[in-house]
Design an enzyme around this catalytic site. Structure first.
Site, PDB file in Angstrom:
ATOM      1  N   SER A  96       0.677  -1.261  -0.092  1.00 52.89           N
ATOM      2  CA  SER A  96      -0.171   0.019  -0.066  1.00 52.89           C
ATOM      3  C   SER A  96       0.884   1.324  -0.016  1.00 52.89           C
ATOM      4  CB  SER A  96      -0.737  -0.021   1.451  1.00 52.89           C
ATOM      5  OG  SER A  96      -1.652   1.009   1.021  1.00 52.89           O
ATOM      6  N   GLY A  97       0.650   1.952  -0.846  1.00 52.73           N
ATOM      7  CA  GLY A  97       1.261   3.577  -0.970  1.00 52.73           C
ATOM      8  C   GLY A  97       2.431   3.292  -2.202  1.00 52.73           C
TER       9      GLY A  97
ATOM     10  N   THR B 208      -1.517   2.669  -8.312  1.00 52.59           N
ATOM     11  CA  THR B 208      -2.553   3.357  -8.775  1.00 52.59           C
ATOM     12  C   THR B 208      -2.047   4.758  -9.789  1.00 52.59           C
ATOM     13  OG1 THR B 208      -3.925   2.962  -6.867  1.00 52.59           O
ATOM     14  CG2 THR B 208      -4.847   4.645  -8.323  1.00 52.59           C
TER      15      THR B 208
ATOM     16  N   ASN C 179      -1.356   5.299   3.250  1.00 50.55           N
ATOM     17  CA  ASN C 179      -1.295   5.790   2.005  1.00 50.55           C
ATOM     18  C   ASN C 179      -2.582   6.927   2.187  1.00 50.55           C
ATOM     19  OD1 ASN C 179      -1.605   6.749  -0.612  1.00 50.55           O
ATOM     20  ND2 ASN C 179      -1.875   4.824  -1.460  1.00 50.55           N
TER      21      ASN C 179
ATOM     22  N   SER D 192      -5.644   5.595  -0.776  1.00 54.90           N
ATOM     23  CA  SER D 192      -5.247   4.437  -0.824  1.00 54.90           C
ATOM     24  C   SER D 192      -6.655   3.762  -1.397  1.00 54.90           C
ATOM     25  CB  SER D 192      -5.215   3.832   0.602  1.00 54.90           C
ATOM     26  OG  SER D 192      -5.126   2.411   0.395  1.00 54.90           O
ATOM     27  N   SER D 193      -6.431   2.732  -2.357  1.00 50.74           N
ATOM     28  CA  SER D 193      -7.384   2.247  -3.057  1.00 50.74           C
ATOM     29  C   SER D 193      -8.178   1.200  -2.266  1.00 50.74           C
ATOM     30  CB  SER D 193      -6.837   1.626  -4.343  1.00 50.74           C
ATOM     31  OG  SER D 193      -5.991   2.529  -5.158  1.00 50.74           O
TER      32      SER D 193
ATOM     33  N   GLY E 226      -2.965  -3.200  -2.531  1.00 48.57           N
ATOM     34  CA  GLY E 226      -1.228  -3.869  -1.990  1.00 48.57           C
ATOM     35  C   GLY E 226      -1.523  -4.776  -0.335  1.00 48.57           C
TER      36      GLY E 226
ATOM     37  N   GLU F 191      -1.526  -5.902   2.990  1.00 45.87           N
ATOM     38  CA  GLU F 191      -1.686  -4.768   4.071  1.00 45.87           C
ATOM     39  C   GLU F 191      -1.477  -5.714   5.614  1.00 45.87           C
ATOM     40  OE1 GLU F 191      -5.623  -3.169   3.898  1.00 45.87           O
ATOM     41  OE2 GLU F 191      -5.100  -1.585   2.420  1.00 45.87           O
TER      42      GLU F 191
HETATM   43  N1  LIG Z   1       5.798   7.958  -9.823  1.00 44.22           N
HETATM   44  C1  LIG Z   1       5.413   8.795  -9.193  1.00 44.22           C
HETATM   45  N2  LIG Z   1       5.790  10.019  -9.098  1.00 44.22           N
HETATM   46  C2  LIG Z   1       5.313  10.932  -8.090  1.00 44.22           C
HETATM   47  N3  LIG Z   1       4.336  10.656  -7.077  1.00 44.22           N
HETATM   48  C3  LIG Z   1       4.223   9.299  -6.966  1.00 44.22           C
HETATM   49  C4  LIG Z   1       4.296   8.314  -8.042  1.00 44.22           C
HETATM   50  N4  LIG Z   1       3.720   7.144  -7.563  1.00 44.22           N
HETATM   51  C5  LIG Z   1       3.177   7.476  -6.481  1.00 44.22           C
HETATM   52  N5  LIG Z   1       3.410   8.727  -6.099  1.00 44.22           N
HETATM   53  C6  LIG Z   1       2.745   9.229  -4.763  1.00 44.22           C
HETATM   54  O1  LIG Z   1       2.529   8.189  -3.908  1.00 44.22           O
HETATM   55  C7  LIG Z   1       1.105   8.224  -3.422  1.00 44.22           C
HETATM   56  C8  LIG Z   1       0.635   6.632  -3.360  1.00 44.22           C
HETATM   57  O2  LIG Z   1       0.447   6.155  -4.468  1.00 44.22           O
HETATM   58  P1  LIG Z   1      -0.668   5.198  -4.810  1.00 44.22           P
HETATM   59  O3  LIG Z   1      -1.917   5.656  -4.445  1.00 44.22           O
HETATM   60  O4  LIG Z   1      -0.328   5.027  -6.502  1.00 44.22           O
HETATM   61  O5  LIG Z   1      -0.264   3.811  -4.170  1.00 44.22           O
HETATM   62  P2  LIG Z   1      -1.058   2.457  -4.017  1.00 44.22           P
HETATM   63  O6  LIG Z   1       0.169   1.402  -4.377  1.00 44.22           O
HETATM   64  O7  LIG Z   1      -2.128   2.605  -5.147  1.00 44.22           O
HETATM   65  O8  LIG Z   1      -1.380   2.163  -2.695  1.00 44.22           O
HETATM   66  P3  LIG Z   1      -2.899   1.384  -2.359  1.00 44.22           P
HETATM   67  O9  LIG Z   1      -2.385   0.081  -2.449  1.00 44.22           O
HETATM   68  O10 LIG Z   1      -3.269   1.969  -0.947  1.00 44.22           O
HETATM   69  O11 LIG Z   1      -3.937   1.760  -3.197  1.00 44.22           O
HETATM   70  C9  LIG Z   1       0.229   8.662  -4.482  1.00 44.22           C
HETATM   71  O12 LIG Z   1      -0.962   9.618  -4.125  1.00 44.22           O
HETATM   72  C10 LIG Z   1       1.244   9.945  -5.424  1.00 44.22           C
HETATM   73  O13 LIG Z   1       1.399  11.140  -4.438  1.00 44.22           O
HETATM   74 MG   LIG Z   2      -4.106   2.446  -5.125  1.00 42.02          MG
END
Ligand SMILES: Nc1ncnc2c1ncn2[C@@H]1O[C@H](COP(=O)(O)OP(=O)(O)OP(=O)(O)O)[C@@H](O)[C@H]1O
Ligand SMILES: [Mg+2]
Length: 1040
Positions: free
Chosen positions: A194-195, A199, A250, A253-254, A484, A486
């Site tokens: 997660s994070g 996404t 996060n 978080s999705s 992701g 958790e």
């Molecule tokens: N390549 C990137 N460049 C800049 N910022 C990023 C990048 N990837 C992620 N982030 C930052 O990290 C944060 C978390 O990323 P994201 O929401 O995609 O995580 P996730 O893996 O989908 O988590 P979850 O499993 O909780 O949904 C985003 O809101 C964004 O601010």
């Molecule tokens: Mg996500």
């Protein structure tokens, strides 16, 4: 779609079965012995470090006991005990820092991989290639120039190798779909905790694919492709607003999983998308842990709605608290939420949600929030509850909830506070209402809120699908962005399902990369040294096997009995065998169990697991919502009502599906799709737990690398053959590379003739890779029983050469065609010029002939006329002389009697008369039908015809030998003497006859001339001649 999917799955299943049999037959390979490095002074080694995990250092001395004195790069010295577990740094650490492909690291070890990722992260390069997978470290900040339009453009240009990037991965999937080697459908699986940035990465992939595959014929503005693209991309903000929330790990978080299928037509243009979602964490609507937030949309609506809308929805009222929305979280990011709401509404409009429908959605959301404020009270814990009238927000919220959701206030309270119990006694059904306790009533209220939110989310997804899904498509690229891994302090059924999904994906990865790949080498007879890998099947058996957590949970739901949480956890721990589930330490007081996942050990609380699994929705609540006066609300629960009616009809014999059963079914179908497609993996890595930029927590990164088997993947990718192509396909595709000037391209081997095909492929591969490096040709590609195995990079090289060969061939064809066309054009031009010249010459000659004829006639007539006139004058003169003589004599005789004499002589009189008659004639020309002059008429036509050809031009002057005369008295110029034939105008019959005779002499000649002139004057003739010329032009060269 289903049939090919089934056959592909069956084929893969058979292949795996065969492979498993072979695998079992094979004697287990002994793991190769590790060679202890020989440490000596000056050797660079990787040394353990408490904060950075691994650091490069130089051995300054070696102790007799095996201890090493080392000096780190920052000058610090230290003594470490080594049992040969400090791998030497091969080459320089700089090489390790500069490489962007982890498979080139030699020797490949965890320390080198970590150091490479760390140095790249610090230099702002977050994507690194790990063989067939991509490792993307989340920078937690916008990297400049990393995701713009120009970057997309750069990655679409297929020639040069580019630095690893998410776009590169998308391009790889897209070009594989285009090439059609192997499965045409592709999947990009984005995984990570997660994070970690899943996404974000999925969004980038979508943007890239939608941009490169957009169909833009250029005649519409905006193009249909752009509309589809914007609709597909607009699904993101909507889904994120309704399905994402701020958690401890996060902020975005999705709280659901999604698999987006981007659909393409035969020309690989994007034509639609469909979204499949998995297990929305609906409990978040009614409960959030400390520091966490509800779904974003609630805050967005609360902050972003207009004053009138807020008044309608009962939001933002002074001193009015909403239980489901902790106030701290509401005010924290007010500005961001406000802006995000604008984007969400815009996206909703773009996907086709009208303002009215949007308002319906907001009414449900607001109604839920007000529903949460309905609270209960009772005299004792187990006593029947009543409405908590003391709650100051109660009345207002009750009114808003009932109005917005279209419910009856009293009915709502009754459904929440009383439970309907149906008892069947000897075929007799009796129904009675039992009052609920405060806890039960609260649970029922939350159940109603969760039900409405979950159905609203499903409705939105269905609406988006309806607006973006193409009816038919040729191929697809699936993007998987699933929650992701958790592990919180307290984990429940949601975390169990999430982690189960991650285990499944890890197994897919292991099965595809680590097992299936190695098994295929053995089946095809490729020399291969096996790599061991961590198989997570035992953990999956604990979760979903015959005697597993899921089976115990479902059994409890089936029995529908009151089970104590601690009794359930004991039953689980006693009933399930294996090392992957164990009891928590004594310190953990509440009933729980620990599952050993591939990524980490997670403690799950047994409290509420069974209830959550049942996900029982009281029928009273379904009926209440179904009877709502708000048609949107009643539509949302229609399916639940139908399901309930089916169950009632079967007398409760059909059990409602439990949450874990539903989740397992949907996940299985996802895995089937993934197995039938060509997978591409992106491993997202979270650099630190605080979600801060510029912090690289090495120990956290290493734990993620270890957990997802990155090291094994790199090792297999480095030694393995990522491209495997059947001989027939290979020879078909790379036949163009065989061609040389000396040898003609051989005919294609038959598709079932593997032997000839193999020889053909061998010669092609040798031709490409053998010339430069014979050794490489042997070690590089491998030839199995049915397939060619290519090393990483070889396929790209071959594709590059193929593209080059095709481009050369295409430009050669184009060149020849253009030359041929040019030659044709020149020949036609020459022919046309020749025809036109000949035609013009002929026409001019014709006209001149007619003119000459006419001139001859005129000259002759004029000559005759002048001779006649001269004769007449001569005669007149003679007569006059005689008359004068008479007159002279007379005058002499009359000398004595003088008379008046005319002022002008008779000759002059004649001259004046002639002149007047001519001018009268010129002023009033006689109509042609009444006898236009036979000479002037053809002349006029003639001059007209000539004018057509050479306008402006005057007729040539023909010398008739007659000079204009002047009046001797008044000096006026006389017109030529009138044509005697003009006299016929006066009706002189004698002259008429004379004229007719004269006419007859030149009739044949003149009428021919007239006919020709009139023919050439006709536009139809011109047109016909032009048509002949054109036909000659089109038909081809005319040889004269
Ligand atoms: N390549 C990137 N460049 C800049 N910022 C990023 C990048 N990837 C992620 N982030 C930052 O990290 C944060 C978390 O990323 P994201 O929401 O995609 O995580 P996730 O893996 O989908 O988590 P979850 O499993 O909780 O949904 C985003 O809101 C964004 O601010
Ligand atoms: Mg996500």
């Amino acid at each position: 779609m289903a049939a090919p999917l089934r056959s592909a799955t069956a084929k893969l299943g058979n292949l795996l079965q065969d492979a498993k049999k072979e695998w079992r037959k094979k004697p287990k390979k002994a793991t190769p012995k590790k060679h202890k490095p020989h440490y000596s002074k000056g050797l660079d080694v990787w040394v353990h470090d408490t904060s950075e995990v691994w650091l490069p250092a130089t051995v300054t001395s070696v102790g007799k006991d095996g201890s090493l004195c080392v000096r780190f790069e920052d000058g610090k010295e230290s003594t470490v005990q080594s049992k040969g577990d400090y791998p030497p740094v091969s080459g320089s650490t700089q090489r390790c820092e500069q490489t962007d492909d982890l498979t080139t690291l030699s020797p490949l070890c965890e320390a080198a991989v970590l150091h490479c990722l760390r140095s790249r992260f610090r230099s702002g390069s977050c994507s690194t290639s790990a063989g067939a997978t991509l490792i993307a470290v989340n920078p937690f900040k916008e990297l400049e120039g990393c995701y713009g339009e120009d970057v997309v453009q750069r990655y679409t240009e297929g020639s040069k190798t580019k630095p690893p990037h998410v776009y590169g991965m998308a391009e790889r999937a897209y070009s594989q779909m285009e090439q059609g080697l192997g499965p045409v459908n592709q999947s990009i699986i984005v995984s990570g905790e997660s994070g970690a940035g899943k996404t974000w990465t999925a969004r980038c992939l979508m943007t890239y694919l939608a941009t490169v595959a957009v169909y833009n014929p250029g005649c519409f503005e905006p193009s249909p492709g752009d509309c589809i693209k914007s609709r597909i991309l607009d699904s993101n903000p909507i889904l994120e607003a309704f399905g994402n929330a701020g958690t401890a790990r996060n902020y975005n978080s999705s709280r659901f999983g999604k698999y987006i299928q981007l659909q393409f037509d035969r020309g690989q243009h994007i034509i639609g998308a469909s979204i499949q979602t998995y297990l929305l964490e609906k409990t978040r609507v009614v409960h959030q842990s400390t520091g966490e937030r509800n779904f974003h949309i609630f805050y967005q609506l609360y902050q972003g709605a207009s004053t009138e809308e807020k008044a309608c929805l009962g939001l933002g009222l002074p001193n009015h608290h909403i239980k489901y929305l902790p106030m701290q979280a509401v005010t924290d990011k007010a500005l961001d939420d406000c802006q995000a709401f604008k984007m969400t509404r815009e996206a909703m409009s773009n996907v086709g949600l009208s303002q009215d429908k949007q308002m319906d959605v907001f009414q449900v959301l607001s109604g839920l929030l007000h529903l949460g404020n309905i609270s209960f009270t009772s005299d004792g814990e187990l006593e029947p509850c009543d409405i908590d009238e003391d709650n100051k927000d109660y009345q207002l919220s009750r009114d808003f909830a009932t109005t917005l959701l279209g419910l009856d206030g009293e009915q709502l309270e009754k459904s929440l506070m009383f439970r309907k119990i149906t008892a069947t006694h000897s075929k007799r059904k009796s129904v009675f209402m039992r009052p609920c306790t405060v806890e039960e009533a609260g649970t029922r209220r939350d159940c109603m809120a969760k039900l409405l939110y979950a159905r609203l989310f499903d409705w939105l997804v269905a609406f988006i699908n309806k607006s973006t899904c193409a009816g038919q498509w040729h191929s697809f690229i699936g993007l998987l962005d699933i929650y992701g891994f958790e592990s919180f302090q307290s984990n429940s059924l949601e975390q169990l399902c999430i982690n189960y999904a991650n285990e499944k994906l890890q197994q897919h990865f292991v099965a595809h990369f680590l097992r299936a790949e190695q098994e295929e080498y053995s089946i095809e007879g490729i020399p291969w040294q096996f790599f061991s890998f961590a198989d997570n099947q035992p953990c999956l058996d604990v979760i979903e096997g015959k005697c597993s957590i899921f089976s115990f949970l479902n059994e409890e739901c089936r029995l529908n009995r009151q089970t104590d949480a601690s009794a359930f956890s004991t039953r689980l721990l006693d009933g399930i065998n294996g090392k992957h589930i164990y009891k928590p330490p004594v310190a953990v007081r509440s009933p729980a169990f620990i599952v050993k996942h591939y990524a980490d050990d997670v403690t799950y609380s047994a409290h509420g697991l069974i209830e959550k699994n049942k996900d029982h929705i009281p029928v009273e609540l379904i009926e209440l919502a179904a009877g709502s006066t708000n048609p949107f609300v009643s539509k949302l629960v229609q399916m639940d009502l139908v399901e309930h009616e089916i169950q009632a009809a079967k007398n409760g014999k059909v059990q409602a599906k439990t949450v874990v059963s539903k989740f397992k079914t949907s996940l299985d179908s996802l895995m089937t799709i993934l197995t039938s497609t060509a997978p591409h993996y992106i491993r997202c890595i979270k650099p630190n737990l605080a979600c801060q930029p510029d912090i690289f927590d090495s120990s956290h990164v290493v734990s993620q690398l270890r957990a997802c088997g990155v090291l094994e993947t790199i090792a297999i990718s480095a030694k393995g053959f990522p491209a495997r192509i059947p001989y027939a396909e290979f020879s078909q595709r790379y036949r163009a590379l065989y061609h040389t000037k000396r040898e003609p391209t051989p005919s294609l081997p038959a598709t079932n003739d593997d032997k000839t095909a193999k020889a053909f492929c061998l010669s092609v591969v040798e031709r490409i890779f053998g010339d430069e490096d014979k050794e490489n040709a042997k070690v590089g590609a491998q030839f199995g029983k049915t397939k060619v195995f290519l090393r990483s990079g070889q396929l790209e090289e071959m594709e590059g050469l193929r593209a080059q060969a095709l481009t050369q061939a295409a430009s050669c064809i184009q060149r020849s065609w253009r030359r041929h066309q040019r030659q044709q054009k020149v020949r036609r031009l020459e022919a046309a010029t020749l025809i036109q010249a000949a035609y013009r010459g002929w026409k001019v000659r014709q006209c001149l002939e007619i003119m000459n004829d006419a001139a001859r006639v005129i000259q002759q007539a004029m000559l005759e006329y002048s001779i006649r006139k001269q004769q007449e004058r001569e005669q007149q003169r003679l007569e006059q002389e005689s008359t004068e003589q008479v007159l002279l004599e007379k005058s002499l005789a009359e000398d004595d009697n003088p008379g008046s004499v005319d002022s002008c002589s008779s000759e002059d009189e004649e001259f004046h008369e002639c002149r007047d008659r001519l001018s009268a004639l010129m002023e009033h020309p006689i109509p042609a039908s009444h006898g236009s002059h036979p000479i002037t008429q053809p002349l006029r036509s003639l001059s007209g015809g000539l004018m057509d050809l050479h306008a402006p031009q005057t007729l040539p002057l023909y010398n008739t030998g007659i000079l204009p005369r002047r009046c001797s008295k008044c000096g006026s110029v006389a017109k030529p003497p009138p044509d005697p034939r003009m006299d016929d105008l006066d009706g002189d019959e004698d002259d008429d006859d004379k004229t007719r005779q004269e006419e007859d002499t030149g009739t044949t000649e003149r009428s021919l001339g007239r006919t020709l002139v009139s023919i050439f004057k006709k536009p139809a003739v011109d047109f016909a001649l032009a048509a002949v010329v054109t036909a000659l032009l089109l038909k081809g060269p005319v040889h004269f």
